[in-house]
Design a protein around this motif. Sequence first.
Motif, PDB file in Angstrom:
ATOM      1  N   ALA A 185       0.867  -1.184   0.000  1.00  0.00           N
ATOM      2  CA  ALA A 185       0.000   0.000   0.000  1.00  0.00           C
ATOM      3  C   ALA A 185       0.898   1.226   0.000  1.00  0.00           C
ATOM      4  CB  ALA A 185      -0.885   0.013   1.231  1.00  0.00           C
ATOM      5  N   LEU A 242      -3.099   0.655  -3.856  1.00  0.00           N
ATOM      6  CA  LEU A 242      -2.590  -0.691  -3.579  1.00  0.00           C
ATOM      7  C   LEU A 242      -1.846  -1.156  -4.834  1.00  0.00           C
ATOM      8  CD1 LEU A 242      -5.822  -2.202  -2.005  1.00  0.00           C
ATOM      9  CD2 LEU A 242      -3.652  -1.859  -0.786  1.00  0.00           C
ATOM     10  N   ILE A 269      -6.387  -0.559   4.551  1.00  0.00           N
ATOM     11  CA  ILE A 269      -5.173  -1.307   4.164  1.00  0.00           C
ATOM     12  C   ILE A 269      -5.169  -2.667   4.864  1.00  0.00           C
ATOM     13  CG2 ILE A 269      -2.651  -1.366   4.390  1.00  0.00           C
ATOM     14  CD1 ILE A 269      -2.652   1.692   3.961  1.00  0.00           C
TER      15      ILE A 269
END
Lengths: 243, 251, 270
Positions: free
Chosen positions: C4, C214, C23
């Motif tokens: 991330a 991501l 996340i």
Amino acid sequence: MKWAILSGLVGNLTAYEAVLQDVQQHQVDELYILGDLVGPNATSEALVKRLQNPRKGEPTPQICTGWWEEQCLILHAYGQKPEPTALIEKYGAEMVKTLWDAVSRETVTWIRSLEFGFMELDCLLTHGSSVSVADDLRPDTSPLVMCDRLGRLDANYLFCGRSGLQFNYQIADGSSTSTVITLNGATPTTTMETSNKFVVGVGNVGLTPNLASYTVYSPASGQVNFKQVSYGFGKGFGNRKAS
Amino acid sequence: MNKPSIVAVAGAAGVGKTTWITQQLAGAVDSVGYFCPKAEATPIDSFHLLTEFPQLTVFTDQQVDKLHYSDATIYIEIGFHLTLATAESLLTGLDAQKVAIVPPNLLNLNTEWHQWADVVETGQLVSSTESKDLWRSDLSYQVIDPASIDTLWAELTQGAYGLVQRAKGIFDLSDGRSFYFDFVAGHKNRYRELNLPLWLDGRPSRFSGLEIIGVSLDRQSIGDTLAECCLSDEAIAYYQSKIKENMLEPV
Amino acid sequence: MKIAVMSCIHGNYEALNAVLSDIDDHKAEQIFCLGDLVGYGPHPNAVVEMIRSLDIPTCQGCWDEDIVEGLNACDCSYPSLLAESRGKAAHAWTDQQIHPETREYLAQLPLTIKEKNMSFVHGSPNGQHEYLLPDVNAFTALERVLSTGSNVLFCGHTHVPYVRTLDQTKMLVKVEQQGQKDAHYQFTPSVRRIVNAGSVGEPRHGRPHATYVLYDTDDQLVTIREIEYDYQKTCADIIEKGLPPIFAWRLAQGLEFAERADDPSHVCER
């Protein structure tokens, strides 16, 4: 119309006189000097006086700052950086005093009035590049770096002198495709193209003993001619033409 | 004696009174005049019209008497800050034709505008909200940073300082030009460079100013932010000298 | 491996928490942060503390640098007088609020992080102040990626996330050099990418939600994430703490704050 473009004089008055004579034979309209006028030597002051006072019939040089001028400005606290780090890294700590002694405060004041470069027609003329006087563009520099330096000022030609070399670097053709995806999805793929961009190393007047080099450029035709001038005792007065 | 031909124009803020008058002026053959009662501090409309129609005679509140003696066709703009009753008293003794500009959605109704007017003309849509605030600032002698006024204008018209229904301003910018900014809620912003010479000698003594009509306006913040958009004496001198330098260079 | 990448948190603790939990939900194995932990927002210390406690590799942003070095930005960093006075107000507030250990932490942050074939910077490899906008000249964009020696360049600073793929690059170069044989060659670098992580704490894409990205290093898939959070709480804190209230309004709009210098390729030399 013809321009003579010089760089890297580094206080070599004899070399400059030789080049000036050669220049006058080519009937140039403009004389550009792309920095490194002074160097860590005793003749720098005399060379500056010569540049400031062209004789009758001589072209008045258009002068911009080079790497050595930048070091002088830093030493005299006129620079963008507070310490002469680059100078010491390259030439050692003792160079600080040598350069300080070689170039007077009066000359440094004059240096302050010089331009960073010139933009004439589609040509950028500067010592390093549009980024800095220290930017060393060379025959083996990546074409992307060349594109970036030209693109910053939207120039087709960049004349520079940092490398001291004479070269004509042409990006004949270039293309690259881009796809951008944002939160709103993908945008259509675009292709960026470029062609006929030039970076010209103009050579150096004073770095190589007894052999000065400079460049003549004809803006109308785009013709770049590299000139070399032998000078000094025992070298004759001949004019070695570049191939 | 020549009987003055007087046209009084009224309507809601942003409906298009000045626009309608501009159209009449553009088509006028004879001499024309303009009077916006009680707007002296920020004569945005009259200044703006003068730049477009230099031959226009502009009357001020002190010159009301002269309206009687003029040969010109005079347009009197009844600003939103005047009630129709006030307008009526202003028009006493003047044989004025009364024109109301009404938004399309009210055209076939019988509003107070309809009752007042001799002629009803169609304007543009405006939001009708009660209790409107008026904020005015005379900016003469001020020079404005263009990027700053862009930011402020965007914030202002998008509601950062209260609900703005109408805003119009004339700004002297750092490049020497004078610009007219015009916003009506629900419509696109309009910007126009005024037909005036570049002002390159110190603080401009010609008019500039801002007028905002809205609801619960944050007057303090508007004033503070506007002040932050104004250039200092040094900055004005710097820009003006740069512009003059560039003008000297051959093209 | 899934990573991330986030940037431009700007003292917005609410937004940071929301992003961290997203996340978590996506089971990213490693987080990278591209700087600008402070500035504009009301919780600079709490944000830095969180990033430190999670040991997230972080580059130094322009706001982080300003807090460490003092505000001596050149004029060109401010595109308008208004941006300048607001920027200075936010800087003064942040400067006065942050703890010495926060300042020390910001001071030691690197400008660039390199990991395998990925590089991470705040603005561009040229410095924290350069904006790599999605429409910057393709050759310039490529030059920036290639200067890092990586295939993927992660940056932030613009507060609007994007993924740009630069492909099928061909350049025909001819070099004449005094005393050397003329050289002709084709320069054909392989595909490169610029991934802008957007902004956690001061989004400017037109909505108030936090953004980050991501990245899957195995299939090179980039996902831009937009995360809703209680921005009203941050707005209330901005006003309560005495920061310029216009920051709260702009945060709630997800509006671009006009602080971008006119020349996006300008590199501020300090």
